[in-house]
Design an enzyme around this catalytic site. Structure first.
Site, PDB file in Angstrom:
ATOM      1  N   ASP A 292       0.850  -1.179   0.000  1.00  0.00           N
ATOM      2  CA  ASP A 292       0.000   0.000   0.000  1.00  0.00           C
ATOM      3  C   ASP A 292       0.894   1.240   0.000  1.00  0.00           C
ATOM      4  O   ASP A 292       2.113   1.145   0.158  1.00  0.00           O
ATOM      5  CB  ASP A 292      -0.970  -0.005   1.182  1.00  0.00           C
TER       6      ASP A 292
ATOM      7  N   ASP B 239      -7.578  -7.859   1.889  1.00  0.00           N
ATOM      8  CA  ASP B 239      -6.590  -8.028   2.953  1.00  0.00           C
ATOM      9  C   ASP B 239      -7.208  -7.559   4.255  1.00  0.00           C
ATOM     10  O   ASP B 239      -8.151  -6.759   4.260  1.00  0.00           O
ATOM     11  CB  ASP B 239      -5.328  -7.207   2.666  1.00  0.00           C
TER      12      ASP B 239
ATOM     13  N   CYS C 214     -11.584 -28.487  10.926  1.00  0.00           N
ATOM     14  CA  CYS C 214     -10.439 -27.812  10.305  1.00  0.00           C
ATOM     15  C   CYS C 214      -9.283 -28.798  10.150  1.00  0.00           C
ATOM     16  O   CYS C 214      -8.959 -29.543  11.077  1.00  0.00           O
ATOM     17  CB  CYS C 214     -10.008 -26.621  11.158  1.00  0.00           C
TER      18      CYS C 214
ATOM     19  N   CYS D 293      -6.135 -27.874   9.468  1.00  0.00           N
ATOM     20  CA  CYS D 293      -4.837 -27.206   9.623  1.00  0.00           C
ATOM     21  C   CYS D 293      -3.972 -27.970  10.613  1.00  0.00           C
ATOM     22  O   CYS D 293      -4.455 -28.775  11.414  1.00  0.00           O
ATOM     23  CB  CYS D 293      -5.006 -25.754  10.044  1.00  0.00           C
TER      24      CYS D 293
ATOM     25  N   CYS E 206      -5.077 -27.713  14.408  1.00  0.00           N
ATOM     26  CA  CYS E 206      -6.260 -28.491  14.803  1.00  0.00           C
ATOM     27  C   CYS E 206      -6.015 -29.992  14.719  1.00  0.00           C
ATOM     28  O   CYS E 206      -6.642 -30.772  15.443  1.00  0.00           O
ATOM     29  CB  CYS E 206      -7.451 -28.104  13.926  1.00  0.00           C
TER      30      CYS E 206
ATOM     31  N   HIS F 134      -3.516 -21.052  12.773  1.00  0.00           N
ATOM     32  CA  HIS F 134      -4.896 -21.496  12.603  1.00  0.00           C
ATOM     33  C   HIS F 134      -5.747 -20.420  11.945  1.00  0.00           C
ATOM     34  O   HIS F 134      -6.503 -20.713  10.997  1.00  0.00           O
ATOM     35  CB  HIS F 134      -5.528 -21.893  13.938  1.00  0.00           C
TER      36      HIS F 134
END
Length: 402
Positions: A91, A312, A350, A352, A355, A381
């Site tokens: 940005d 974002d 989940c 991931c 988890c 996570h």
């Protein structure tokens, strides 16, 4: 080549596509983790790659102050400096500068502001913001804009919009004149010999702290003939007529993509959605659309269904550091005592690595003990949850489920 954008499927207003950048291909709609100071807090770059992150966001204001654009440029830009081979968006620093109400002064030329680090005085103009972003070397960079505060009356919103449009034109003019100075261009374009080379002149003009202490190590983009892409930003406060005017006049200036800025500044969430939906109607159908700094998991999915291609937000990483975790069953505050003996995974739905391996009791223990690992695992996570949310949206669009 700067970027190419191809829409491959539609479902209602939603679009699934591919954005080709000098440092890789991005599947859209995409969520971009925020790496403010050339780092996504608590997560190393190889893990970000494993999570499937396709593009990161860096912040010009913070990088300009520390470590300095000249330092980053010596490494071939952010890609070389932070060892990240995939795409990056920066940005312009406008949002950070304009959020410091007591530390900045705005005029037609730009903004004088004081560093939040040491109180030193600095100046950003459209031209110097472009020079900084060229030096940082992101694939996609943003025009310098004024982020209108909330609430703001129509007179104030219109004045701010007009200033943003004038700055947008100046940003584009400077970018077009200097876009070949991006640091990851082929090394032969930047002589390393001592003396007043073209590169030395650029650095001495915009970032005198670098002087002639420049190295010859310049990581290259996938396409050596490529350049950065400049996106324009639509402003106008919460006034839908001004948003329409801002969009139309920004398109007249001409950019490779268009962002919707000035949201998540304190307005009600239903008003955010109203402004986003109304503004999208006036943006080009064949260019990428970027919604800046917005979104819970539910909101980013909703905005993707409205036709946003890029988003974002600091929320997944910031919330993680405060023990707030997003799951398929709702938000969890892992600091709560009720999780102290809980053997179950954070989110049973989940996949991931957090988890799949750790219990809620362990995560609660880490947080209560103020262990650094708590920030790492919580952030992993939350990022996984956001990225998986967007993957599901991308998968559903070709199936006509949006």
């Amino acid at each position: 080549m700067s970027i190419e954008f191809h829409i491959e499927a539609r479902s209602g207003a939603a679009r699934a596509g591919r954005l080709l950048t000098p440092h890789g291909e991005i599947e859209t709609p995409v969520f971009m983790p925020v790496g403010t100071a050339a780092t996504v807090k608590a997560v190393p770059q190889d893990v970000l790659e494993d999570l499937g992150v396709q593009i990161l966001l860096g912040n010009t204001y913070h990088l300009y102050l520390r470590p300095g654009v000249g330092t980053v440029r010596q490494f071939g830009g952010l890609h070389g400096f932070m060892a990240w081979p995939r795409a990056i968006l920066t940005d312009s620093g406008g949002f950070q500068v304009f959020s410091m109400t007591e530390l900045r002064k705005v005029n037609e030329e730009g903004v004088t502001f004081r560093s939040h680090l040491d109180g030193s005085s600095h100046f950003f103009s459209p031209e110097s913001a472009m020079a900084a972003q060229i030096g940082l070397g992101a694939d996609i960079i943003m025009a310098f804009d004024e982020c209108t505060e909330y609430p703001a009356d129509r007179t104030r919103s219109q004045s701010s919009m007009e200033l943003t449009l004038r700055w947008a034109a100046r940003s584009k003019k400077y970018f077009e004149e200097h876009k070949n100075e991006v640091p990851w261009k082929a090394s032969g374009q930047w002589p390393v010999a001592s003396g007043q080379s073209e590169r030395n002149r650029f650095e001495n003009s915009h970032f005198p702290e670098v002087g002639s202490a420049l190295s010859g190590h310049w990581p290259l983009a996938t396409d050596h003939s490529s350049t950065q892409s400049l996106f324009g930003i639509v402003q106008g406060g919460m006034d839908l007529a001004l948003r329409k005017e801002s969009a139309e006049r920004t398109i007249e200036i001409g950019f490779r993509g268009y962002a919707i800025g000035g949201l998540s500044v304190g307005e009600p969430r239903d008003q955010t959605r109203e402004v986003v939906e109304a503004t999208l109607e006036h943006l080009p159908k064949d260019k990428p659309r970027y919604l800046m700094g917005v979104g819970t998991p539910e909101e980013i999915a909703e905005y993707a269904r409205l036709g946003v291609d890029m988003m974002d937000c600091v929320l997944p990483t910031r919330a993680a550091r405060h023990g707030l975790l997003f799951t398929s069953e709702g938000k969890i505050s892992i600091k709560q005592a009720r999780y102290a003996q809980d053997p179950g995974p954070l989110d049973p739905n989940c996949a991931c690595r957090v988890c799949q391996r750790y219990s809620r009791a362990y995560l609660r223990h880490l947080y209560a003990s103020n262990e650094v690992l708590a920030q790492v695992l919580n952030t992993l996570h939350n990022l996984s949850f956001y990225l998986d949310t967007m993957r599901r949206v991308r998968h559903s669009i070709p199936l006509g489920e949006e």
